[in-house]
Design a protein around this motif. Structure first.
Motif, PDB file in Angstrom:
ATOM      1  N   THR A   4       0.832  -1.203   0.000  1.00 17.08           N
ATOM      2  CA  THR A   4       0.000   0.000   0.000  1.00 17.08           C
ATOM      3  C   THR A   4       0.864   1.249   0.000  1.00 17.08           C
ATOM      4  O   THR A   4       0.607   2.220  -0.725  1.00 17.08           O
ATOM      5  CB  THR A   4      -0.929   0.013   1.233  1.00 17.08           C
ATOM      6  N   ASN A   7       2.371   1.697  -3.400  1.00 10.66           N
ATOM      7  CA  ASN A   7       1.391   2.236  -4.337  1.00 10.66           C
ATOM      8  C   ASN A   7       1.177   3.723  -4.119  1.00 10.66           C
ATOM      9  O   ASN A   7       1.047   4.499  -5.055  1.00 10.66           O
ATOM     10  CB  ASN A   7       0.060   1.487  -4.204  1.00 10.66           C
ATOM     11  N   SER A   8       1.134   4.126  -2.840  1.00 12.80           N
ATOM     12  CA  SER A   8       0.901   5.540  -2.547  1.00 12.80           C
ATOM     13  C   SER A   8       2.083   6.395  -3.008  1.00 12.80           C
ATOM     14  O   SER A   8       1.895   7.503  -3.495  1.00 12.80           O
ATOM     15  CB  SER A   8       0.661   5.732  -1.043  1.00 12.80           C
ATOM     16  N   SER A  10       4.020   5.665  -5.540  1.00 12.31           N
ATOM     17  CA  SER A  10       3.934   5.707  -6.997  1.00 12.31           C
ATOM     18  C   SER A  10       2.913   6.744  -7.451  1.00 12.31           C
ATOM     19  O   SER A  10       3.150   7.496  -8.392  1.00 12.31           O
ATOM     20  CB  SER A  10       3.544   4.329  -7.543  1.00 12.31           C
ATOM     21  N   LYS A  11       1.771   6.776  -6.745  1.00 12.09           N
ATOM     22  CA  LYS A  11       0.733   7.766  -7.084  1.00 12.09           C
ATOM     23  C   LYS A  11       1.231   9.187  -6.826  1.00 12.09           C
ATOM     24  O   LYS A  11       0.953  10.102  -7.594  1.00 12.09           O
ATOM     25  CB  LYS A  11      -0.534   7.494  -6.280  1.00 12.09           C
ATOM     26  N   LEU A  12       1.976   9.344  -5.716  1.00  4.00           N
ATOM     27  CA  LEU A  12       2.523  10.658  -5.391  1.00  4.00           C
ATOM     28  C   LEU A  12       3.513  11.116  -6.468  1.00  4.00           C
ATOM     29  O   LEU A  12       3.498  12.279  -6.884  1.00  4.00           O
ATOM     30  CB  LEU A  12       3.212  10.612  -4.020  1.00  4.00           C
ATOM     31  N   LEU A  14       3.520  10.139  -9.571  1.00  2.19           N
ATOM     32  CA  LEU A  14       2.759  10.421 -10.783  1.00  2.19           C
ATOM     33  C   LEU A  14       2.093  11.794 -10.714  1.00  2.19           C
ATOM     34  O   LEU A  14       2.079  12.539 -11.708  1.00  2.19           O
ATOM     35  CB  LEU A  14       1.704   9.332 -10.993  1.00  2.19           C
ATOM     36  N   GLN A  15       1.570  12.135  -9.545  1.00  2.00           N
ATOM     37  CA  GLN A  15       0.946  13.449  -9.371  1.00  2.00           C
ATOM     38  C   GLN A  15       1.972  14.570  -9.543  1.00  2.00           C
ATOM     39  O   GLN A  15       1.691  15.594 -10.157  1.00  2.00           O
ATOM     40  CB  GLN A  15       0.286  13.536  -7.994  1.00  2.00           C
ATOM     41  N   ARG A  16       3.170  14.361  -9.004  1.00  2.00           N
ATOM     42  CA  ARG A  16       4.231  15.362  -9.152  1.00  2.00           C
ATOM     43  C   ARG A  16       4.627  15.525 -10.616  1.00  2.00           C
ATOM     44  O   ARG A  16       4.863  16.638 -11.088  1.00  2.00           O
ATOM     45  CB  ARG A  16       5.462  14.950  -8.336  1.00  2.00           C
ATOM     46  N   LYS A  18       2.743  14.971 -13.250  1.00  2.00           N
ATOM     47  CA  LYS A  18       1.662  15.632 -13.988  1.00  2.00           C
ATOM     48  C   LYS A  18       1.679  17.141 -13.793  1.00  2.00           C
ATOM     49  O   LYS A  18       1.210  17.887 -14.653  1.00  2.00           O
ATOM     50  CB  LYS A  18       0.309  15.070 -13.553  1.00  2.00           C
TER      51      LYS A  18
END
Length: 370
Positions: A4, A7-8, A10-12, A14-16, A18
């Motif tokens: 978890t 994953n978090s 990786s999402k962070l 990806l947000q950076r 973008k």
């Protein structure tokens, strides 16, 4: 819990990524170029293999040049499949002749070939039997004579410059992918072995890294290319064999720090073998800087290939290469036709800049401390 958290993170990241305008723009530019590389022969006005249809009478024409083009069909039947034409170009047996004018007679077509300047070309006669029998004269004119516009002009051999640029993207992307793949395969393997096992293995691999690093990259590539021979794949292998050093050094440093972590100690206590510990626990947590280096290596591979092609030991004619296109036309810069060298130069610059910008964006996005 660890999954978890991963994953978090990786999402962070990806947000950076973008939020980075230049990184996102570069990403979509690279995707666009990659798509054009795949369907290059579908987009190219000259879909012959390597876009190598020469018309010496219209050489070195400026962008937007238009001329009437007569196509004399070949009687040889092509056995190429549709997919083969898309990926490797059409085996063009037809004869194309730039013309200034034409007229039909009972049994032949009289044409005036295109000539530059005030001289008028000597008219030629082409028998109507050269065309399919069932076609009328109007149908022959409609199907085999067209007004062709060269959007980027023609090179010194009269080839369509736009088509050569589109096919040349394939060389740049291919060299990047193959070179980065070879560098990652060697660099990650040797770096992980040196960092994890240490001792004599570490000493030997570091010695190999230092020796390779001490040799100028271009000279090393030239030496390997000369040893393997001139050619398409030889250049790919040569460039890849010179780019693993930085990857190995970074991976070694990451492994040295990560192998001291508690979860690695726990994995050893549970009896996991070295291969599983390296591949499942250490490498996944050390790949962030490797991804950034890969983007930079991709850009470097494009530049090295262009340099080799400029020197004449890269992709060999008639293969379309941006570096070779600059080599063929750099003398035209002082002859008032600088665009023949500037256009492929801009192609190299834009693609390299895109990879460098996406590398910077990835560095910022994957920076945990940030």
């Amino acid at each position: 819990m660890q999954k978890t958290k991963s994953n978090s993170l990786s999402k962070l990241a990806l947000q950076r990524f973008k939020k980075n305008f230049w990184g996102v723009l570069s990403f979509w530019f690279i995707v666009f170029c990659a798509l054009m590389a795949v369907i290059a022969y579908m987009l190219a006005p000259d879909s012959s293999k390597n876009a190598n249809q020469m018309h010496l009478s219209i050489h070195s024409k400026s962008p937007g040049f238009s001329v009437k083009m007569l196509t004399i069909p070949s009687n040889t039947l092509s056995d190429q499949s549709y997919l083969n034409k898309i990926f490797f170009g059409t085996k063009n047996m037809d004869t194309e002749i730039p013309i200034e004018g034409y007229s039909f007679n009972d049994t032949f077509l009289e044409i005036t070939p295109y000539t530059e300047g005030e001289l008028t070309g000597i008219s030629k006669r082409i028998e109507l039997t050269s065309f399919p029998d069932q076609l009328t004269k109007d149908e022959i004119a409609q199907e085999f004579i067209e007004d062709r516009t060269f959007i980027l002009g023609t090179d010194k051999y009269g080839r369509d410059l736009l088509s050569r640029m589109l096919i040349g993207i394939r060389i740049s992307f291919s060299i990047g992918f193959v070179a980065v793949f070879i560098s990652l395969l060697l660099g990650i393997s040797l770096g992980a072995i040196a960092g994890y096992f240490g001792g004599k293995a570490d000493v030997f691999i570091m010695w190999l890294i230092n020796v390779t690093w001490s040799i100028p990259t271009l000279l090393l590539v030239i030496a390997i290319t000369l040893a393997l021979g001139k050619g398409f794949w030889q250049v790919f292998i040569a460039v890849g064999l010179t780019m693993w050093v930085e990857v190995a050094r970074v991976v070694r440093g990451q492994v040295l720090s990560i192998k001291q972590m508690q979860y690695v100690t726990a994995a050893k206590a549970l009896g996991y073998n070295h291969f599983r510990i390296i591949t499942k626990h250490i490498l996944p947590n050390s790949l962030a800087p490797v991804i950034v280096i890969s983007a930079a290596n991709f850009a470097a591979a494009i530049l090295i290939e262009s340099g080799l092609s400029f020197l004449g030991i890269g992709a060999q004619p008639p293969m379309a290469s941006w570096g070779a296109m600059i080599k063929d036309h750099y003398s035209y810069i002082i002859l008032g036709k600088a665009y023949l060298a500037i256009i492929p130069g801009l192609g190299i610059m834009s693609l390299v800049m895109a990879f460098m910008l996406i590398g910077n964006a990835l560095r910022d996005a994957l920076d945990v401390k940030g």
